[in-house]
Design an enzyme around this catalytic site. Structure first.
Site, PDB file in Angstrom:
ATOM      1  N   GLU A 170       1.439  33.169  37.065  1.00 29.47           N
ATOM      2  CA  GLU A 170       0.635  32.672  38.120  1.00 29.47           C
ATOM      3  C   GLU A 170       0.360  31.607  38.399  1.00 29.47           C
ATOM      4  O   GLU A 170       0.454  30.645  37.587  1.00 29.47           O
ATOM      5  CB  GLU A 170      -0.683  33.550  37.753  1.00 29.47           C
ATOM      6  CG  GLU A 170      -1.633  33.439  38.540  1.00 29.47           C
ATOM      7  CD  GLU A 170      -3.399  33.863  38.246  1.00 29.47           C
ATOM      8  OE1 GLU A 170      -4.481  33.227  38.705  1.00 29.47           O
ATOM      9  OE2 GLU A 170      -3.083  34.517  36.859  1.00 29.47           O
TER      10      GLU A 170
ATOM     11  N   ARG B  54      -2.261  37.578  45.181  1.00 27.18           N
ATOM     12  CA  ARG B  54      -3.518  37.316  44.375  1.00 27.18           C
ATOM     13  C   ARG B  54      -4.760  36.922  45.244  1.00 27.18           C
ATOM     14  O   ARG B  54      -5.733  36.572  44.707  1.00 27.18           O
ATOM     15  CB  ARG B  54      -3.497  35.792  43.372  1.00 27.18           C
ATOM     16  CG  ARG B  54      -2.222  36.190  42.134  1.00 27.18           C
ATOM     17  CD  ARG B  54      -3.119  36.939  41.125  1.00 27.18           C
ATOM     18  NE  ARG B  54      -3.915  35.984  40.561  1.00 27.18           N
ATOM     19  CZ  ARG B  54      -5.093  36.444  39.874  1.00 27.18           C
ATOM     20  NH1 ARG B  54      -5.622  37.724  40.006  1.00 27.18           N
ATOM     21  NH2 ARG B  54      -6.171  35.311  39.367  1.00 27.18           N
TER      22      ARG B  54
ATOM     23  N   GLU C 189      -7.249  42.031  38.278  1.00 24.18           N
ATOM     24  CA  GLU C 189      -7.952  41.234  37.106  1.00 24.18           C
ATOM     25  C   GLU C 189      -9.159  41.516  36.868  1.00 24.18           C
ATOM     26  O   GLU C 189     -10.083  41.868  38.134  1.00 24.18           O
ATOM     27  CB  GLU C 189      -7.817  39.522  37.742  1.00 24.18           C
ATOM     28  CG  GLU C 189      -8.385  38.756  36.709  1.00 24.18           C
ATOM     29  CD  GLU C 189      -8.273  37.170  37.289  1.00 24.18           C
ATOM     30  OE1 GLU C 189      -8.721  36.322  36.360  1.00 24.18           O
ATOM     31  OE2 GLU C 189      -8.056  37.215  38.634  1.00 24.18           O
TER      32      GLU C 189
ATOM     33  N   TRP D 103      -6.101  20.431  38.415  1.00 24.30           N
ATOM     34  CA  TRP D 103      -7.004  21.083  37.092  1.00 24.30           C
ATOM     35  C   TRP D 103      -6.183  22.688  37.007  1.00 24.30           C
ATOM     36  O   TRP D 103      -6.116  23.052  35.838  1.00 24.30           O
ATOM     37  CB  TRP D 103      -8.508  21.125  37.455  1.00 24.30           C
ATOM     38  CG  TRP D 103      -9.132  21.633  36.385  1.00 24.30           C
ATOM     39  CD1 TRP D 103      -9.265  21.405  35.048  1.00 24.30           C
ATOM     40  CD2 TRP D 103      -9.741  22.986  36.549  1.00 24.30           C
ATOM     41  NE1 TRP D 103     -10.098  22.400  34.458  1.00 24.30           N
ATOM     42  CE2 TRP D 103     -10.359  23.241  35.452  1.00 24.30           C
ATOM     43  CE3 TRP D 103      -9.740  23.916  37.647  1.00 24.30           C
ATOM     44  CZ2 TRP D 103     -10.926  24.818  35.031  1.00 24.30           C
ATOM     45  CZ3 TRP D 103     -10.795  25.109  37.406  1.00 24.30           C
ATOM     46  CH2 TRP D 103     -11.392  25.409  36.263  1.00 24.30           C
TER      47      TRP D 103
END
Length: 409
Positions: free
Chosen positions: A243, A290, A346, A409
Site C-alpha cells: 500500500e 483505497r 480495513e 511521513w
C-alpha cells in the site's frame, strides 16, 4: 420534505471527529462524517460558514443534484477540505433517504452482493516476538487477513507500530496524531527500511505459513524506484497488497513500479476525486482502490469510482482506520456490501468512548463486518456524550532525514 437545519458537531472522545447532522421538517435526521485528521476545524468552518446555510429549504432526496451544486458552485474544486465537507452532506442525505424508505442504504444501492465484508487487522511490533504476539492476537479476534508493520533498526519512531513511543513519549496505538500545539518530529532512513522489511516478512511466513494473507503499508515514503525494489523483494512472500509505496500525485510513477514487480498495489487513501484515480485505473497500474468515503466526497462518488474500476477488474480496499468516524465507516461499508468488485475493508475498532458518542448497528464477527439493517446508515449521534468530549488540538507527525531534510511521513 425539506431540510430544516444543518448542524456541525465537533467532539473528541479519543480523537477529534467532525459530524454534520441534517434535520428535515418531517423530523428525520441524517449524519455525515467530515473528519480530516489534523485539520478538523478547517472542515468544520467550511461547513458552518459556507455550506450549511445553502442546504436550508432544499429537498433532501435530491442527493446527486445537491452534490453537483456544492462541487460546481464553489468554482474552487477538489481538495480534502472541500471534499470532506461535501462528503458529510452526501452521507447525511443518503442516511435520510434510507430512513424515509425504511431501508439500510445498501439496499438503495442495489442490495447486498455478499453476506458481509472481509476485513484486515493491524498487527505490529517493535521486534519479531512482539509482532508475532500481535498477529496471534488478531487471529484470535477473528481477522483472516493481517497488515504487518514493524520497527526498523536505526529509526527511532515509525508509523504503524502500536507499542512504539512517539516523540511525545506516548504510545502510537491507533492514533498517530499527537495532542498539542505543534506536530512531533520523527526520523526516517529509506535504506534501513528497505533492508529490514523483507527479513520481517520472511520471518512471518516461516512462523505463520503461506496461507495467511499479509498486507503492508509503505505510507508514501519511497521514490518510485525504491518502491519497485521493495515490491520485487517482497514477491517471495506473496503479499495480498503493498500500500501507498510512493506519493501518488505522480500517477506515472506507478507505471515504473509495475514494470518491476507483480506484488499487488493499493493506493488512494488521500485521494479526493475520481481524477486522482483516472490513469491508475485506466492503465491498470493498481489493484485496489483505497479511497475513503469521508475524504472522497461521500457515498455517491465512491460508488461511481468503483463502477469505473470494475471495468478493469480492480477491487475496493477502502481506507478504514479510526480517523474515519463510525459514520464514515458505515457509509463505505454500505457501498462495499453493494458493489460486485469488493476486495477487502480495513477495520480498526473504535474506542469505547467513541462508541458511546456514535451508537451503531454495525457488527464485527469472525473477521467480517456488516453495517446492519437499521434504516439509513445505522449510526446515531449521542449529542450529550459528544458535548462531554471537547475538541483538542492535534497534529500528525512529520519526518526528517538525518541531514535535516523534511521527508514524507
Amino acid at each position: 420534505m425539506r431540510i430544516l437545519a444543518a448542524d456541525v458537531i465537533v467532539t473528541s472522545p479519543s480523537r477529534n471527529f467532525v459530524t454534520l447532522k441534517i434535520t428535515t421538517d418531517e423530523g428525520l435526521t441524517g449524519l455525515g462524517d467530515a473528519t480530516l485528521n489534523g485539520r478538523e476545524l478547517a472542515v468544520a468552518s467550511y461547513l458552518t460558514e459556507h455550506v450549511t446555510q445553502l442546504l436550508i429549504g432544499r429537498d433532501p432526496h435530491r442527493i446527486e443534484d445537491t452534490w453537483q451544486f456544492l462541487y460546481r458552485s464553489a468554482y474552487w474544486r477538489r481538495g480534502p477540505v472541500t471534499m470532506a465537507a461535501i462528503a458529510a452532506v452526501d452521507m447525511a442525505l443518503w442516511d435520510i433517504k434510507g430512513k424515509a424508505a425504511g431501508m439500510p442504504v445498501y439496499q438503495l444501492l442495489g442490495g447486498a452482493s455478499r453476506t458481509a465484508l472481509r476485513t484486515y487487522g493491524h498487527a505490529s511490533g517493535r521486534d519479531l516476538p512482539e509482532l508475532f504476539d500481535s498477529i496471534r492476537q488478531h487471529l484470535e479476534e477473528g481477522y483472516k487477513s493481517i497488515r504487518v508493520q514493524t520497527s526498523v533498526p536505526g529509526i527511532t519512531s515509525l508509523y504503524g507500530v502500536a507499542a512504539q513511543a512517539q516523540a511525545t513519549g506516548e504510545r502510537y496505538d491507533f492514533e498517530p496524531a499527537g495532542r498539542g500545539a505543534q506536530p512531533t518530529e520523527e526520523d526516517w532512513d529509506s535504506r534501513a527500511y528497505l533492508r529490514h522489511i523483507p527479513t520481517v516478512f520472511e520471518a512471518v511466513r516461516n512462523e505463520f505459513g503461506p496461507e495467511l494473507p499479509l498486507l503492508h503499508d509503505g505510507h508514501h515514503r519511497m521514490t518510485p524506484i525504491q518502491a519497485a525494489k521493495l515490491g520485487k523483494s517482497l514477491e517471495p512472500y506473496d503479499l495480498f497488497w503493498l500500500e501507498d509505496v510512493t506519493p501518488a500525485e505522480n500517477q506515472d510513477a506507478f507505471r515504473l513500479i509495475r514494470q518491476h514487480t507483480t506484488t499487488p498495489l493499493a493506493v488512494g487513501e488521500i485521494f479526493n476525486t475520481v481524477f486522482d484515480f483516472q490513469a491508475l485505473i485506466r492503465d491498470q497500474l493498481i489493484d485496489y482502490v483505497r479511497a475513503a468515503s469521508t475524504h472522497f466526497g461521500g457515498i455517491s462518488p465512491l460508488k461511481k469510482v468503483m463502477d469505473y474500476a470494475a471495468q478493469y477488474q480492480i477491487k475496493s480496499g477502502f481506507h478504514g482506520p479510526t480517523d474515519v468516524s463510525p459514520v464514515g465507516l458505515a457509509a463505505q461499508a454500505h457501498v462495499g456490501l453493494a458493489i460486485h468488485n469488493f476486495g477487502i475493508q480495513e477495520y480498526m475498532e473504535h474506542s469505547a468512548r467513541t462508541n458511546t458518542v456514535f451508537e451503531q448497528s454495525m457488527t464485527f464477527a469472525d473477521g467480517y463486518l456488516h453495517p446492519g439493517d437499521a434504516p439509513g446508515l445505522g449510526v446515531e449521534l449521542n449529542e450529550e456524550a459528544a458535548a462531554s468530549f471537547p475538541y483538542q488540538q492535534a497534529y500528525l507527525p512529520y519526518n526528517r532525514l538525518s541531514d535535516g531534510t523534511v521527508h514524507d511521513w
